[in-house]
Design an enzyme around this catalytic site. Structure first.
Site, PDB file in Angstrom:
ATOM      1  N   ALA A  72      -2.437 -14.983 -17.074  1.00 26.15           N
ATOM      2  CA  ALA A  72      -3.238 -13.810 -16.738  1.00 26.15           C
ATOM      3  C   ALA A  72      -4.622 -14.198 -16.239  1.00 26.15           C
ATOM      4  O   ALA A  72      -5.002 -15.368 -16.219  1.00 26.15           O
ATOM      5  CB  ALA A  72      -3.335 -12.885 -17.946  1.00 26.15           C
ATOM      6  N   HIS A  73      -5.402 -13.172 -15.867  1.00 29.11           N
ATOM      7  CA  HIS A  73      -6.712 -13.403 -15.242  1.00 29.11           C
ATOM      8  C   HIS A  73      -7.688 -14.083 -16.200  1.00 29.11           C
ATOM      9  O   HIS A  73      -7.696 -13.842 -17.400  1.00 29.11           O
ATOM     10  CB  HIS A  73      -7.302 -12.106 -14.690  1.00 29.11           C
ATOM     11  CG  HIS A  73      -7.517 -11.024 -15.708  1.00 29.11           C
ATOM     12  ND1 HIS A  73      -7.983  -9.793 -15.364  1.00 29.11           N
ATOM     13  CD2 HIS A  73      -7.330 -10.987 -17.035  1.00 29.11           C
ATOM     14  CE1 HIS A  73      -8.086  -9.044 -16.435  1.00 29.11           C
ATOM     15  NE2 HIS A  73      -7.692  -9.750 -17.464  1.00 29.11           N
ATOM     16  N   ASN A  74      -8.474 -14.981 -15.625  1.00 30.32           N
ATOM     17  CA  ASN A  74      -9.553 -15.687 -16.324  1.00 30.32           C
ATOM     18  C   ASN A  74      -9.074 -16.651 -17.398  1.00 30.32           C
ATOM     19  O   ASN A  74      -9.873 -17.117 -18.211  1.00 30.32           O
ATOM     20  CB  ASN A  74     -10.566 -14.699 -16.920  1.00 30.32           C
ATOM     21  CG  ASN A  74     -11.268 -13.881 -15.857  1.00 30.32           C
ATOM     22  OD1 ASN A  74     -11.017 -12.691 -15.719  1.00 30.32           O
ATOM     23  ND2 ASN A  74     -12.125 -14.528 -15.084  1.00 30.32           N
TER      24      ASN A  74
END
Length: 347
Positions: free
Chosen positions: A245-247
């Site tokens: 997922a993001h980051n």
């Protein structure tokens, strides 16, 4: 291009990889195989003691073994190459027989290249690829058929994208990165804000940065960051069908098996091993040199190196149902035990 088979003597292999020979150094090897199926002109390996019994019946011409191995085979009694780590040595030997051929440099006539994209002369761009504005493809990079390279993406030198790999936007691949078919890097992260009675999509303004020598498995997805980048450091290896997922940040030399899922803003350390189907919830920190076994659910940060597990191993169904029913009463049982201990102390 020549199609002649690749052949090496045992002595040539041993000299190349610093191995000790026990047996016939002049034996010619033309391929690799398992202990059970290898032929007299092939080389195999013994790295797991569970397969030692196969030495007795193996017809392999040569076998890579660990120093101190004493078992012998019957019949042909193969030549041995002694290594500190047989599996690592075999991986290097097997690469000698990889007959994959490098494509010729150039851009296929069916590819669509934006005017502001930059393609190195030594790169290979396959049929029906699309390369968008400001994208860069560096020296010796290879794009298989139908790859899509979005705006502001960079494909590092000697990297290889298999057919139908996608870099959506602001994805930077380091050198010698492998991206397998169906992988999608740089799609929107799952950023949402709930406003009274509906969701508002949070713009995903970051990118994805992949370090040198990483490998991304088929149909794996790596979302771009909301503000900062999603990052994989060098030599990270991801299996098929993984969600990053993001980051998320993944430290160097970490390997993650298929179908694992890592929620947003998690930090995973270096030299970690994460088993298949594992889940890691968001905003956690995983220390260096952590092993998480298959199907585990990580719900809190792990601050110290070691092996961690959750879930229960498979059981016969009737036994599992009984144990599951008893699990519901675990808290009650623990309270009763605590009360009994307190009563004994009062006595």
């Amino acid at each position: 291009m020549s199609t002649a088979p690749t052949r090496f003597t045992v002595a040539e292999i041993a000299n190349r990889f610093g191995l000790e020979v026990r047996g016939d150094p002049s034996l010619v090897i033309s391929g690799v195989g398992t202990l059970a199926a290898a032929q007299p002109d092939q080389i195999s390996f013994l790295a797991n003691a569970r397969y030692r019994s196969q030495l007795a019946t193996s017809t392999a011409g040569a076998v890579v073994v660990r120093k101190g191995e004493t078992a012998t085979g019957s019949g042909s009694a193969p030549t041995w190459l002694v290594a500190a780590d047989p599996y690592v040595a075999f991986a290097r030997i097997a690469a000698l027989f990889d007959r994959g051929s490098a494509p010729s440099p150039g851009v296929h006539p069916s590819a669509i290249i934006a005017a502001t994209a930059r393609i190195a002369d030594s790169a290979s761009i396959g049929p029906f690829c699309v390369i968008e504005e400001r994208a860069i493809v560096e020296d010796g990079a290879e794009l298989g058929a139908h790859c899509h390279i979005g705006p502001d993406c960079r494909v590092g030198a000697q990297s290889r994208l298999y057919p139908r790999a996608t870099l959506v936007t602001r994805v930077c691949l380091g050198k010698r990165v492998l991206v397998h078919s169906g992988a999608v890097l740089g799609a929107d992260g799952f950023g949402l804000a709930f406003d009274s009675d509906h969701w508002i999509k949070v713009p995903q303004l970051g990118g994805v940065r992949i370090g040198d020598d990483c490998e991304i498995g088929a149909n794996t997805t790596i979302d771009r960051g909301a503000l900062e980048d999603t990052v994989l450091e060098e030599d990270v290896r991801l299996d098929n069908q993984i969600q990053v997922a993001h980051n998320v940040m993944i430290g160097a030399h970490t390997a993650i098996a298929g179908c694992a899922a890592i929620a947003g803003s998690t930090r995973i350390g270096r030299n970690c091993l994460i088993g298949g189907g594992a889940g890691i919830i968001g905003h956690l920190t995983i220390a260096d040199r952590v092993t998480i076994t298959a199907m585990s659910l990580v719900t809190h940060s792990i601050r110290e190196a070691g092996e961690y597990s959750s879930g229960t191993p498979i059981q016969e169904s009737r036994l599992w149902r009984r144990n599951a029913a008893r699990f519901k009463h675990l808290d009650e049982l623990a309270r009763n035990v605590a009360d009994n201990k307190k009563g004994h102390r009062n006595d």
